[in-house]
Scaffold this motif. Structure first.
Motif, PDB file in Angstrom:
ATOM      1  N   GLU A 182      -1.640  -2.788   5.101  1.00 51.98           N
ATOM      2  CA  GLU A 182      -0.721  -3.361   4.117  1.00 51.98           C
ATOM      3  C   GLU A 182       0.644  -3.367   4.783  1.00 51.98           C
ATOM      4  OE1 GLU A 182      -1.441  -1.349   0.106  1.00 51.98           O
ATOM      5  OE2 GLU A 182      -2.798  -0.320   1.459  1.00 51.98           O
ATOM      6  N   ASN A 198      -4.824   1.796   6.416  1.00 52.49           N
ATOM      7  CA  ASN A 198      -6.025   2.378   5.799  1.00 52.49           C
ATOM      8  C   ASN A 198      -7.113   2.472   6.849  1.00 52.49           C
ATOM      9  OD1 ASN A 198      -5.522   2.129   2.613  1.00 52.49           O
ATOM     10  ND2 ASN A 198      -4.583   0.408   3.683  1.00 52.49           N
ATOM     11  N   ARG A 256     -10.769  11.292   0.450  1.00 50.93           N
ATOM     12  CA  ARG A 256      -9.929  10.133   0.179  1.00 50.93           C
ATOM     13  C   ARG A 256      -8.538  10.631  -0.184  1.00 50.93           C
ATOM     14  NH1 ARG A 256     -10.911   4.576  -2.596  1.00 50.93           N
ATOM     15  NH2 ARG A 256      -8.734   3.975  -2.827  1.00 50.93           N
TER      16      ARG A 256
HETATM   17  N1  LIG Z   1     -13.469   1.308   3.684  1.00 49.74           N
HETATM   18  C1  LIG Z   1     -12.240   0.976   4.094  1.00 49.74           C
HETATM   19  N2  LIG Z   1     -11.757   1.472   5.251  1.00 49.74           N
HETATM   20  C2  LIG Z   1     -10.526   1.164   5.671  1.00 49.74           C
HETATM   21  N3  LIG Z   1      -9.697   0.356   5.012  1.00 49.74           N
HETATM   22  C3  LIG Z   1     -10.123  -0.175   3.860  1.00 49.74           C
HETATM   23  C4  LIG Z   1     -11.400   0.102   3.346  1.00 49.74           C
HETATM   24  N4  LIG Z   1     -11.537  -0.578   2.186  1.00 49.74           N
HETATM   25  C5  LIG Z   1     -10.377  -1.215   1.984  1.00 49.74           C
HETATM   26  N5  LIG Z   1      -9.527  -1.011   2.987  1.00 49.74           N
HETATM   27  C6  LIG Z   1      -8.171  -1.552   3.150  1.00 49.74           C
HETATM   28  O1  LIG Z   1      -7.307  -0.846   2.280  1.00 49.74           O
HETATM   29  C7  LIG Z   1      -6.345  -1.700   1.738  1.00 49.74           C
HETATM   30  C8  LIG Z   1      -6.539  -1.685   0.224  1.00 49.74           C
HETATM   31  O2  LIG Z   1      -5.370  -1.831  -0.350  1.00 49.74           O
HETATM   32  P1  LIG Z   1      -5.289  -2.040  -1.925  1.00 49.74           P
HETATM   33  O3  LIG Z   1      -3.912  -2.449  -2.184  1.00 49.74           O
HETATM   34  O4  LIG Z   1      -6.419  -2.911  -2.343  1.00 49.74           O
HETATM   35  O5  LIG Z   1      -5.642  -0.645  -2.521  1.00 49.74           O
HETATM   36  P2  LIG Z   1      -4.764   0.641  -2.615  1.00 49.74           P
HETATM   37  O6  LIG Z   1      -4.384   1.077  -1.265  1.00 49.74           O
HETATM   38  O7  LIG Z   1      -5.576   1.582  -3.389  1.00 49.74           O
HETATM   39  O8  LIG Z   1      -3.535   0.171  -3.448  1.00 49.74           O
HETATM   40  P3  LIG Z   1      -1.962   0.313  -3.174  1.00 49.74           P
HETATM   41  O9  LIG Z   1      -1.767   0.914  -1.810  1.00 49.74           O
HETATM   42  O10 LIG Z   1      -1.424  -1.064  -3.245  1.00 49.74           O
HETATM   43  O11 LIG Z   1      -1.460   1.188  -4.248  1.00 49.74           O
HETATM   44  C9  LIG Z   1      -6.586  -3.067   2.331  1.00 49.74           C
HETATM   45  O12 LIG Z   1      -5.756  -3.288   3.435  1.00 49.74           O
HETATM   46  C10 LIG Z   1      -8.039  -2.981   2.745  1.00 49.74           C
HETATM   47  O13 LIG Z   1      -8.342  -3.826   3.823  1.00 49.74           O
END
Ligand SMILES: Nc1ncnc2c1ncn2[C@@H]1O[C@H](COP(=O)(O)OP(=O)(O)OP(=O)(O)O)[C@@H](O)[C@H]1O
Ligand SMILES: [Mg+2]
Ligand SMILES: [Mg+2]
Length: 471
Positions: A8, A196, A239
């Motif tokens: 992100e 992430n 997590r």
């Molecule tokens: N299993 C995974 N391993 C690594 N990265 C992942 C996985 N699943 C999703 N992601 C990544 O994590 C990010 C998800 O961000 P998203 O905004 O949907 O959720 P969030 O982090 O819970 O929310 P926010 O940070 O906006 O509060 C995206 O960049 C996505 O590609």
């Protein structure tokens, strides 16, 4: 074990004014809290007014990333209570972002082209900046100059497979943003990343707020090792959100309530929905890195690697196009393979190099007036002067002063003769058929001329001299 990474990315858009008010965004060298008004301070009753330029910048990024735009895009309030945001909500976008479903082309670890999918891009305001003061009395200061700076958040799908790939993705993205002119990469904190990462079959961890490309790669590399070690020991990856400690190159757990925080998103009542589909059609894009790379190969006949390097930064690509007329291939080699390395070594930017002077250097190389080795020496003299803030001397002046012109004519013959006379054993060894003896003599001439002889011609010339001297 497969590594899964998604990013992100928060990009500070380089508009002249903030996202919802007329305050200047150019606050870098100014005192704290000197670029604020009731709107970006979030005072009660102040109403936001949307910056048209920020939307245009966001849409041009969306177009460059091949994204789909919805009919209508909307702002939302993300509620939280923290001193970096006095009105207690951030104006952002939630379920109706500016654009969705895009792509970016990068190289994977094997050097093959690969597509990274972009989930969404949306606009939001940057909060203020907290400065934590430590010492005998601990307290925090807050600077609202940054509050209200337009951010574009770009979210990728979890398509990246290694920390190196993540870094290449960010480099490519930065190049696109710079080509679009929506972003100033030299500004500190202009690009901040939440990374992430998970190992296939395990939970993911989010490393928040990393402010450099190198930092992203480092934090992810640390996480891969940490997570693998946990699994190896039979433990589980939990997590969680983690922080990256840039200085130590490690991540630490930030187990806090923020993860379960309910932001109570709702549509922003003070801003109209945006009709973005119509708007998008009017957005015009400049030539982007991939197109420019392909054009460079075709127009100048240079290699894929050179074209890739040269188009990685629009300023570098402009510089190359400026100097290419001297000789496109020679220029590509000297800019991509030699100049870039010398610049990095001095932590200098390409804008510090006068292209006219560099063209003069290329001309000296092309005409054979100086050898490659002497060329590097001249270049170093030029760059050292630039780095010290002095005017860049003409290469020809440096060549003259330092006596770097290729050894030629009588001077050269005299040197070769002297070397032959000083090494009779090697000369007779060569005559007796020992090839190695010639290399030795060539080496001696190189030494005497301090690199001013062209090694490619030297073997032939020395051999000729031996043949001509008494048979
Ligand atoms: N299993 C995974 N391993 C690594 N990265 C992942 C996985 N699943 C999703 N992601 C990544 O994590 C990010 C998800 O961000 P998203 O905004 O949907 O959720 P969030 O982090 O819970 O929310 P926010 O940070 O906006 O509060 C995206 O960049 C996505 O590609
Ligand atoms: Mg966000
Ligand atoms: Mg996240």
């Amino acid at each position: 074990m497969k590594t899964i990474i998604g990013l992100e990315i928060h990009v500070q858009l380089s508009t002249a004014t903030k996202l919802f008010c007329g305050c200047s965004t150019d606050y870098r060298d100014d005192e704290p809290n000197t670029h604020c008004c009731p709107i970006c301070l979030g005072l009660p009753g102040a109403l936001p007014r949307l910056n048209r330029k920020a939307v245009e910048y966001g849409l041009s990024v969306a177009k460059a990333l091949n994204m789909k735009v919805p009919e209508v895009s909307e702002f939302a309030r993300k509620n939280y209570f923290y001193p970096d945001l006095p009105k207690a909500y951030q104006i952002t976008q939630y379920d109706k972002p500016l654009a969705v479903e895009g792509t970016v082309e990068i190289e994977d670890d094997e050097g093959h082209e690969k597509i990274v999918r972009i989930t969404r891009v949306h606009l939001e305001e940057d909060p203020g900046r907290l400065v934590h003061v430590t010492g005998s009395s601990k307290y925090s200061l807050v600077d609202y100059n940054r509050s209200g700076i337009p951010l574009l958040e770009i979210v990728t799908e979890p398509d990246l497979r290694s920390p190196q790939e993540a870094r290449r993705f960010l480099n490519k993205l930065r190049a696109i943003l710079e080509y679009l002119g929506v972003f100033d990469g030299d500004r500190e904190g202009a690009l901040r990343v939440d990374a992430n990462i998970s190992l296939e079959g395990s939970e993911r961890v989010e490393v928040k707020n990393i402010s450099s490309y190198k930092g992203v790669e480092k934090a992810l590399t640390f996480e891969v090792t940490r997570q693998k070690n946990l699994l190896r020991r039979g433990q589980k990856v939990v997590r969680e959100t983690r922080h990256f400690m840039e200085g130590r190159g490690i991540t630490t757990s930030a187990r806090g309530k923020e993860e379960e925080y309910d932001y109570r998103y709702f549509p922003e009542p003070d801003l109209q929905p945006l009709r973005v589909a119509d708007w998008m059609e009017k957005i015009k894009l400049p030539e982007l890195p991939t197109a420019r790379k392909n054009r460079f190969m075709e127009q100048y006949g240079i290699s894929l690697n050179h074209a890739r390097t040269l188009t990685g930064d629009p300023k570098l690509a402009d510089f190359y196009e400026h100097v290419a007329p001297v000789d496109p291939i020679l220029s590509a080699t000297w800019v991509a393979d030699i100049l870039l390395g010398e610049l990095n070594y001095r932590d200098m930017s390409i804008s510090a190099v006068p292209p006219e002077r560099f063209m003069e250097l290329l001309a000296l190389l092309r005409s054979g007036t100086i050898t490659d080795k002497a060329g590097v020496q001249v270049l170093r003299e030029m760059l050292n002067a630039c780095a010290a803030g002095k005017p860049c001397e003409a290469p020809a002046t440096i060549v003259k002063r330092e006596n770097l012109a290729k050894a030629a004519g009588d001077e050269f013959t005299a040197i070769v003769q002297a070397v032959l006379a000083a090494n009779p054993q090697a000369v007779s060894d060569y005559r007796a058929g020992k090839k190695g003896a010639l290399n030795f003599l060539v080496g001696q001439v190189m030494k005497e001329t301090r690199g001013r002889a062209d090694p490619r011609e030297l073997g032939r010339i020395v051999a000729e001299c031996i043949d001509k001297s008494e048979v």
